[in-house]
Design a protein around this motif. Structure first.
Motif, short mmCIF file in Angstrom:
data_model
loop_
_atom_site.label_atom_id
_atom_site.label_comp_id
_atom_site.label_asym_id
_atom_site.label_seq_id
_atom_site.Cartn_x
_atom_site.Cartn_y
_atom_site.Cartn_z
N SER A 178 74.46 23.12 -74.04
CA SER A 178 73.84 24.06 -73.11
C SER A 178 74.89 24.68 -72.19
CB SER A 178 72.75 23.37 -72.30
OG SER A 178 73.30 22.39 -71.46
N ILE A 179 75.92 23.90 -71.81
CA ILE A 179 77.00 24.44 -70.97
C ILE A 179 77.75 25.53 -71.72
CG2 ILE A 179 79.24 23.87 -69.93
CD1 ILE A 179 78.04 21.15 -69.20
N LEU A 180 77.97 25.31 -73.01
CA LEU A 180 78.70 26.28 -73.83
C LEU A 180 77.82 27.45 -74.26
CD1 LEU A 180 80.72 23.81 -76.06
CD2 LEU A 180 81.56 25.14 -74.13
N GLY A 181 76.53 27.37 -73.98
CA GLY A 181 75.62 28.45 -74.34
C GLY A 181 75.15 28.42 -75.78
N ILE A 182 75.27 27.27 -76.41
CA ILE A 182 74.81 27.12 -77.78
C ILE A 182 73.34 26.69 -77.74
CG2 ILE A 182 75.13 25.88 -79.95
CD1 ILE A 182 78.06 25.46 -79.07
N GLU A 183 72.51 27.38 -78.48
CA GLU A 183 71.09 27.04 -78.48
C GLU A 183 70.88 25.79 -79.32
OE1 GLU A 183 66.99 29.02 -80.01
OE2 GLU A 183 68.47 30.33 -79.11
N LYS A 184 70.13 24.86 -78.77
CA LYS A 184 69.86 23.60 -79.46
C LYS A 184 68.43 23.61 -79.98
CE LYS A 184 69.24 18.74 -78.55
NZ LYS A 184 67.83 18.54 -78.33
N LYS A 185 68.28 23.27 -81.24
CA LYS A 185 66.95 23.13 -81.80
C LYS A 185 66.38 21.80 -81.33
CE LYS A 185 67.95 25.58 -86.05
NZ LYS A 185 68.04 25.48 -87.50
N LYS A 186 65.07 21.80 -81.06
CA LYS A 186 64.43 20.54 -80.71
C LYS A 186 64.34 19.69 -81.96
CE LYS A 186 61.51 20.58 -76.74
NZ LYS A 186 60.18 20.57 -76.20
N LYS A 187 64.84 18.47 -81.85
CA LYS A 187 64.75 17.58 -82.99
C LYS A 187 63.91 16.37 -82.60
CE LYS A 187 69.20 15.63 -81.92
NZ LYS A 187 70.49 15.25 -82.39
N LYS A 188 63.38 15.73 -83.60
CA LYS A 188 62.55 14.56 -83.34
C LYS A 188 63.26 13.32 -83.82
CE LYS A 188 58.07 16.77 -83.53
NZ LYS A 188 56.71 16.65 -83.98
N LEU A 189 62.94 12.24 -83.16
CA LEU A 189 63.44 10.95 -83.57
C LEU A 189 62.67 10.53 -84.82
CD1 LEU A 189 65.49 8.97 -82.40
CD2 LEU A 189 63.65 7.91 -81.14
N LEU A 190 63.34 9.92 -85.76
CA LEU A 190 62.73 9.58 -87.03
C LEU A 190 62.88 8.09 -87.30
CD1 LEU A 190 61.56 10.90 -89.70
CD2 LEU A 190 63.89 10.78 -90.54
N PHE A 191 61.76 7.44 -87.61
CA PHE A 191 61.78 6.06 -88.07
C PHE A 191 61.57 6.08 -89.57
CE2 PHE A 191 59.99 4.54 -83.80
CZ PHE A 191 61.25 4.23 -83.33
N ARG A 192 62.34 5.27 -90.28
CA ARG A 192 62.22 5.24 -91.74
C ARG A 192 61.97 3.81 -92.21
NH1 ARG A 192 66.07 8.51 -95.34
NH2 ARG A 192 64.32 9.91 -95.04
N ALA A 193 60.90 3.66 -93.00
CA ALA A 193 60.63 2.40 -93.69
C ALA A 193 61.15 2.58 -95.11
CB ALA A 193 59.14 2.09 -93.68
N ASN A 194 62.14 1.78 -95.47
CA ASN A 194 62.73 1.93 -96.79
C ASN A 194 61.76 1.50 -97.88
OD1 ASN A 194 65.21 2.86 -95.83
ND2 ASN A 194 65.92 0.78 -95.48
N GLY A 195 61.78 2.25 -98.96
CA GLY A 195 60.91 1.95 -100.08
C GLY A 195 61.47 0.81 -100.92
N TYR A 196 60.60 0.18 -101.63
CA TYR A 196 61.02 -0.85 -102.57
C TYR A 196 59.96 -0.91 -103.67
CZ TYR A 196 57.59 -3.64 -100.02
OH TYR A 196 56.44 -4.09 -99.44
N GLY A 197 60.40 -1.31 -104.85
CA GLY A 197 59.46 -1.39 -105.96
C GLY A 197 58.82 -0.05 -106.25
N ILE A 198 57.51 0.00 -106.23
CA ILE A 198 56.79 1.24 -106.53
C ILE A 198 56.59 2.11 -105.29
CG2 ILE A 198 55.60 0.25 -108.51
CD1 ILE A 198 53.10 0.03 -106.68
N TYR A 199 56.96 1.59 -104.12
CA TYR A 199 56.75 2.33 -102.87
C TYR A 199 57.94 3.24 -102.56
CZ TYR A 199 53.08 -1.09 -102.24
OH TYR A 199 51.98 -1.87 -102.43
N ASN A 200 57.65 4.41 -102.06
CA ASN A 200 58.68 5.36 -101.65
C ASN A 200 59.05 5.12 -100.19
OD1 ASN A 200 58.62 6.63 -104.15
ND2 ASN A 200 56.97 8.00 -103.51
N ASN A 201 60.13 5.74 -99.76
CA ASN A 201 60.47 5.71 -98.34
C ASN A 201 59.34 6.35 -97.55
OD1 ASN A 201 62.95 4.61 -98.87
ND2 ASN A 201 64.08 6.51 -98.61
N PHE A 202 59.10 5.82 -96.34
CA PHE A 202 58.10 6.41 -95.47
C PHE A 202 58.78 6.79 -94.16
CE2 PHE A 202 54.94 6.11 -92.10
CZ PHE A 202 54.01 7.01 -92.56
#
Length: 91
Positions: free
Chosen positions: A34-58
């Protein structure tokens, strides 16, 4: 100081470093942008449950209202680790 304490001190130091890098990226980088005047996109925090077997990542995108609370818990955990580290060095 025995070898077990040194191992624990190294583990704690490594964990603190990771947390500090994360906090640096989340808080200080946007301020610099913001000091340099670069626009920042709003990002969200992400939680990931790793997949195993027949389950995909969530993936769960944490709502903006909860992001501050999650970061507060991470900062509190960092403070707890620092206290434990100081106790280990003192003993």
């Amino acid at each position: 100081m025995n070898e077990e304490k040194l191992k624990r001190i190294n583990q704690i130091s490594e964990e603190i470093s990771k947390i500090e890098c994360f906090i640096e990226r989340e808080f200080r980088t946007p301020v610099l942008m913001s000091i340099l005047g670069i626009e920042k996109k709003k990002k969200k925090l992400l939680f990931r449950a790793n997949g195993y077997g027949i389950y995909n990542n969530f993936d769960y995108k944490v709502p903006q209202e909860l992001t501050g609370e999650v970061l507060r818990v991470i900062r509190d955990y960092r403070e707890k680790l620092i206290d434990e580290l100081e106790k280990l060095w003192g003993s």
